[in-house]
Design an enzyme around this catalytic site. Sequence first.
Site, PDB file in Angstrom:
ATOM      1  N   GLY A   1       0.813  -1.210   0.000  1.00 17.49           N
ATOM      2  CA  GLY A   1       0.000   0.000   0.000  1.00 17.49           C
ATOM      3  C   GLY A   1       0.840   1.251   0.000  1.00 17.49           C
ATOM      4  O   GLY A   1       0.695   2.111  -0.855  1.00 17.49           O
TER       5      GLY A   1
ATOM      6  N   GLU B   1       3.638   8.597   6.235  1.00 14.72           N
ATOM      7  CA  GLU B   1       4.874   8.232   5.535  1.00 14.72           C
ATOM      8  C   GLU B   1       5.954   9.301   5.701  1.00 14.72           C
ATOM      9  O   GLU B   1       7.138   8.981   5.827  1.00 14.72           O
ATOM     10  CB  GLU B   1       4.589   8.001   4.052  1.00 14.72           C
ATOM     11  CG  GLU B   1       3.618   6.852   3.787  1.00 14.72           C
ATOM     12  CD  GLU B   1       4.054   5.556   4.464  1.00 14.72           C
ATOM     13  OE1 GLU B   1       5.255   5.243   4.451  1.00 14.72           O
ATOM     14  OE2 GLU B   1       3.190   4.864   5.012  1.00 14.72           O
TER      15      GLU B   1
END
Length: 780
Positions: free
Chosen positions: A302, A339
């Site tokens: 992902g 992230e």
Amino acid sequence: MGKGYYISKHLATAAMVLAAIALVTIIALSAVYNREKSKSTAKFSNATTSPVFPTPKTSNEPWDRYRLPDTLSPQYYNVTLWPRLVKNANEMYIFTGISGVMFTCVKKTDLILIHSNKLNLTLFKGHHAKLTGLSGSVTAPAIKTSWFQTETQYLVIQLEGKLKPGKDYCLYTEFTGELADDLEGFYRTTLHKQIALIVISYFFTLETENVIIAGTAITRTIVGPTKRMSTYLIVFVVSDFTYINAKDKKGVLVRIWARKRAIEDGQGDYAFNITQPILEFFEKYYNTSYPLSIALPDFNSGTMENWGLVTYRETALLYDPRRSANGNKQRIVTVVSHELAHMWFGNLVTVKWWNDLWLNEGFASYPTWNMKDQLILYDLQRAKVQNSTGAAVLKMLSEFLTEPVFAKGLSNYLKQFAFGSSVHLDLWLHLQKVGVKLPYSVHEIMNRWILQMGFPVVTIDTRTGNVSQKHFLLEPEAVVDRKSEFNYELFVPIKWMKKGQVQDQLWLLQKSGTLNHLNKNEWVLANLHVSGYFRVNYDLGNWERLLMPKKIFLNVFSYMIPVVNRAQILDDAFNLARASILNITLALRSTKYLLQEYIPWEAALRNLNYFFQLFDRSEVYGAMQAYLKKQVKPLFEYFGTISSNWTTVPSGHTDQYLEYTMNPEKIRKQDATSTIGYIASNIIGQPLAWDFVRANWDYFFKLYGTGSFTFSRLISDVTNRFCTPFELSQLKCFQKDSAETGFGLGTQALQQAIEKTTAKIKWLEENKEAVLQWFLSESA
């Protein structure tokens, strides 16, 4: 985190040969931790002409341990990669490459271990590598023997003599591998509509040139040295993407890469506009400049926080202003910020071993945005269900330290260990040094939370003032066979209020303690703002006061209790009832006070979904629907929305999509398991999905069983509704019948499914009639 091939800790120069650009190719270089050996036969195996030497399971040889020995220290790598994006004579896509590892000997040894998986290595005088000394005064020992240890994915090299401490050497290999479409390691994937990239980079191209090699005209790109980094953070991408870009105030170049059509349609604009503010926020919060660079595509996990090239699926990055909902915006902000946070926690400072991985992921999920309450709902309540720690424990830590102390300690920690590795004890020490008054040291407090399973339920008896803690088990008859040196006692910080007034924080440092100055007629609420990682139970009298008559609640009580605590009361009540600690009808009463507020409603729906799965095939379901219709009506009228056309499933619809999950042209491999999960979440689709997975278990295991993080989720998704003796017998038969194929990464999920189904059967026997009568009375 991604998975793939471990090459080195430090990359200095990488030369990548690029061929045709109609496809995208990704390589993730990583340390592979404790993965079960694949039982499928690969076209490329770890063999040339040397055999694989099996070792007994009880072996304690270095090549049978998943952790590398500390005898050698890699310094940098020279890597050349050439992906061939046209099939060869054997109808295979392949890649070739060269690797030179420069390393220093730390301790005298005659053994070299380096990770290698599914590669064919060129033989040099019968061995898989060449070894040389890096200075004229150092002569490298000759290689005695070399082989592949498949279970631990090592190339093992034994030497005729010892390597000398303090001396530098070079290990040279040439290799060929299959450029497969299995979403692992160095792999290929066709574009279609599923890939997107962001690049924020200080990396630079030293040289690009057109050359002819072996009669083939190619483009060769030479990439400059990187910063010191862990190997799992390295990625290479070959694509025909286009981009939008700009520099921030400090000169960091931010680029969003995606398909040309997606960029032209403005689908990368939203991610582009939020990336720079997110970076600036983290730089300010951590008081540490952004250390390197970033970018984003699609793949099995992902997302992945590769340094300089953060990779995302298209669905996690692109936003179509004409079609996408606001929920898509929230997801993009959440995923991108997660992230980017890894650029500091995980990349700038890396944990020394995977047992501290929770630290990386916890800080990446740590709720510091305006969505804090929603993040509490998703991360904390999910963590409680999954017995994980991460963001929930870190949030609790920041609460009792105070946010300024917490942020200063983090900044000092990041500066101390920049471009290096650490353990969680290093963080505790730096937080302690900032200075704050605590009953015990940060080390003593936090070790009890991270070195023990689960979390406690804190029980407050307002009649006596007694406060106690107990290890919370959702399944009360579960046996805890893992010993704890702390006997599952924790140091629990409890923020609380009495009749709307915030009180001094209480530290519960033993099994039980005391809250003073309580009045049995005054309501008490603990875990204010959900600042702690625990559930709360009360005596029945206090529960009754918290769930006072609705008219009083709406006029007075609802303004005293924070919204997130109204969700917490509901979530705790339902889970305590599931654990047979609290009467189920009391938990159901907590749903009577839902207002037009998102977070309590979301908590209610998450818990009621468990009831849907239990009762949607029984006589309880009709009464349950009637009650919820009455509760939802004000919301329905408030938003003025209609969805009556979404009540039927077209004939053959789910069957068709299930078949599509085995056809990558219809549904991409990365999305297959989640598609099955969505189908299984529907009452009609669930038995279809269960039968489909069982019938095609060999296929799914071969494709996902040993390398995909989503595999265990597949098992839990198709068995979530199971609550009957017949379904339990099906599960046990499946476990027995598929034992030869195996369950890989789904082994634990299957065992948990059996345990949960057993517990549900018992719970239904004890509570079904009471639930039915409550819904009937409340829906009248």
